[in-house]
Design an enzyme around this catalytic site. Structure first.
Site, short mmCIF file in Angstrom:
data_model
loop_
_atom_site.label_atom_id
_atom_site.label_comp_id
_atom_site.label_asym_id
_atom_site.label_seq_id
_atom_site.Cartn_x
_atom_site.Cartn_y
_atom_site.Cartn_z
N HIS A 136 0.84 -1.20 0.00
CA HIS A 136 0.00 0.00 0.00
C HIS A 136 0.88 1.25 0.00
CE1 HIS A 136 -3.52 -2.42 0.76
NE2 HIS A 136 -2.92 -2.99 1.79
N CYS A 178 -0.22 2.34 -4.44
CA CYS A 178 -1.04 3.49 -4.81
C CYS A 178 -0.21 4.77 -4.72
CB CYS A 178 -2.24 3.60 -3.88
SG CYS A 178 -3.43 2.25 -4.05
#
Length: 451
Positions: A136, A178
Site C-alpha cells: 500500500h 497506490c
C-alpha cells in the site's frame, strides 16, 4: 609487460561484476495475499533467471501461506488456473515477522550491518541492482507491516546514500503501490537509477484476480492473487525474453496492459534500450499468458470488495455472520477515516478568513499540490502513524491503513500551505497529534460501549 599488468588490473573488476535483487512486501494479513504472492513470484524470477540466491534479499511478514484462511496451506499462487505454479515453493524469506520495517528496508539497501542483522546489499560500483517493492502507498508514503510508514524523504535519502557509496553501476526500481509516482521526485537524469511505478502520483494502483477470478485448481482462494502492474511485468519476464527484450519495450508493453492506472518512469532513461538481461541474468523461462485484468479492483477497495464477496458466497450462517461483521467493520473504519481527515483539514483552516474557509478546506482535502516541504510532510506522516487510531479490519500498523493512505495528500497540502496558514511545522505536528489523539480516545470509548 606493462600492457599485461594493466589488463590484469582491469580483469578482476570485470569478472567481479554481479547482479543483486532486493524484494519487499510491506503488508500483513490474508486480505493482502497478493503482495506476498507478488514478492515470491519476483523472487522466483530472479532465482530462475540466474541471479545467485546469495544475492537476493527478500523481506515480508510471511503470514499468508500458512494462514488458517488459506485453502492451500503452505502455498501461494500469483495467477488463477488449473495448474498455476506455487510461487511459495522455494521462496526463501530472509526477514520475516515483526522485524520487517521501513528502517530494515533502508538498512538493507544501504548495506548497514549495524541496523540489519542478516543479509544486506553488498553490491559495488560495477554491479547492477534490481529493487522491487509491493504494498500500500499514498502521496509521499509507502507502508510496511510493522513500524511507521516510509516517507519520500527517507527513500530519497536512501537512494542518494546508495549513490554516494557507489553501490551500483545501474539500478532498476519497480514499485507497486497506490500513488507510487509520488515517491521519486528528485531522481536525476544521469543518476543511473531507473524507477518505474504502478501508478502516477494521484491515483490508486489495482489488485487483480480478485473475487470470482481468484480460482485455483477448482477452489476460490478468497483473496486477490496479484497486483495488476506486478503480474504484468512478471508474466512478461516469465516469457523468458531476457536476451532480446529491452526495458523500454517491457515498460511500453506493461504500460498498455496496466490499463487501470498510469505506469510512470523516473530518473535515468539512458539504459532503457539495454536488454533486461543486463540486470536480470539471461535465461530461458516459459509460461502461458493470462488475462491479467480479470477481477481487477482498485487497491483502496480490495478489503471491502473481498469482504462483500465472502459474505455473498458464505455457505453457512456462522460464516455469513462473520463475513458481514467484517464488511460492516471495514465500512465503519472507512467512514471514520474520512471524517478524521476532513476534520484535520477543517482544523488546519480554522484561523483563515471566514470567507475563504470552505475554499481552504476543499483545497486541502481534494487537491494535491506539488511537494516542496518534504520535512514537514515527513513529520506529519509520522504523527498520524503514532497518534491516529488503528483500523482493526485493515491490518494497519498505527494510524495508517490501505484505505486512508490516500489522505496523505491532506498532509502534503497542509504543509505546502503552511505559510498562508501562518503555522510552523511544529505547530502543524501538534495540530495532527491533538486531532488524532482525540479520534483515538473517541474510537476507544466507542469500542467500550460495544463491548
Amino acid at each position: 609487460m606493462a600492457l599485461r599488468a594493466a589488463l590484469l588490473a582491469v580483469l578482476p573488476a570485470v569478472v567481479a561484476a554481479e547482479k543483486y535483487a532486493v524484494i519487499a512486501a510491506g503488508s500483513a494479513g490474508f486480505m493482502n495475499y497478493r503482495h506476498q504472492a507478488d514478492a515470491c513470484h519476483a523472487y522466483q524470477i530472479m532465482l530462475q533467471s540466474g541471479v545467485p540466491a546469495d544475492n537476493i534479499i527478500l523481506m515480508m511478514q510471511d503470514d499468508v501461506a500458512n494462514s488458517s484462511e488459506n485453502p492451500f496451506p503452505g502455498q501461494l499462487f500469483n495467477k488463477p488456473g488449473e495448474n498455476p505454479p506455487d510461487v511459495y515453493k522455494g521462496c526463501k524469506v530472509d526477514y520475516s515477522g515483526d522485524i520487517v520495517t521501513g528502517q530494515l528496508f533502508m538498512d538493507v539497501l544501504t548495506g548497514n550491518t549495524e541496523g540489519a542483522k542478516g543479509k544486506v546489499l553488498k553490491s559495488g560500483a560495477s554491479d547492477t541492482v534490481f529493487v522491487n517493492f509491493v504494498d500500500h502507498g499514498g502521496p509521499g508514503i509507502i507502508a510496511f507491516p510493522n513500524g511507521p510508514v516510509l516517507t519520500v524523504k527517507q527513500l530519497s535519502k536512501t537512494l542518494k546514500t546508495m549513490q554516494s557509496k557507489k553501490m551500483f553501476k545501474q539500478m532498476v526500481f519497480y514499485m507497486e503501490a497506490c500513488e507510487s509516482g509520488s515517491m521519486f521526485p528528485d531522481l536525476e537524469k544521469d543518476g543511473k537509477i531507473l524507477a518505474v511505478s504502478a501508478s502516477n502520483a494521484d491515483e490508486s494502483s489495482w489488485g487483480t484476480y480478485c473475487g470470482d477470478a481468484a480460482m485455483v485448481k477448482g477452489k476460490n482462494v478468497g483473496s486477490c492473487l496479484g497486483d495488476l502492474f506486478s503480474v504484468n511485468w512478471m508474466q512478461d519476464d516469465d516469457a523468458g525474453k531476457f536476451k532480446s527484450e529491452t526495458f523500454r519495450s517491457q515498460i511500453s508493453k506493461v504500460t498498455k496492459l496496466t490499463n487501470k492506472s498510469h505506469v510512470c518512469s523516473f530518473g535515468d532513461e539512458s539504459f532503457e534500450d539495454e536488454t533486461i538481461g543486463s540486470v536480470e541474468t539471461a535465461s530461458s523461462l516459459s509460461a502461458s499468458p493470462s488475462d491479467t485484468a480479470q477481477g481487477a479492483v482498485d487497491a483502496r477497495d480490495v478489503y471491502l470488495t473481498q469482504a462483500m464477496w465472502a459474505w455473498q458466497h458464505a455457505t453457512d450462517k456462522e460464516s455469513k455472520q462473520k463475513a458481514w461483521t467484517r464488511v460492516t467493520g471495514i465500512m465503519k473504519d472507512r467512514e471514520a477515516d474520512e471524517a478524521l481527515f476532513a476534520g484535520l483539514a477543517a482544523a488546519a483552516c480554522a484561523d483563515v478568513n471566514p470567507e475563504r474557509l470552505v475554499q481552504c478546506q476543499h483545497k486541502f482535502l481534494h487537491e494535491r499540490m506539488e511537494m516542496t516541504h518534504m520535512d514537514c510532510h515527513h513529520e506529519l506522516a509520522l504523527a498520524v502513524y503514532e497518534h491516529c487510531p488503528a483500523s482493526e479490519y485493515h491490518h494497519s500498523a498505527g494510524g495508517w491503513n490501505g484505505f486512508n493512505m490516500k489522505f496523505a495528500r491532506v498532509l502534503l497540502n497542509i504543509c505546502e500551505g503552511q505559510e498562508a496558514l501562518g503555522k510552523s511545522t511544529e505547530q502543524l505536528v501538534h495540530l495532527v497529534q491533538e486531532h488524532c489523539t482525540k479520534a483515538s480516545r473517541d474510537r476507544a470509548a466507542e469500542m467500550q460501549i460495544l463491548v
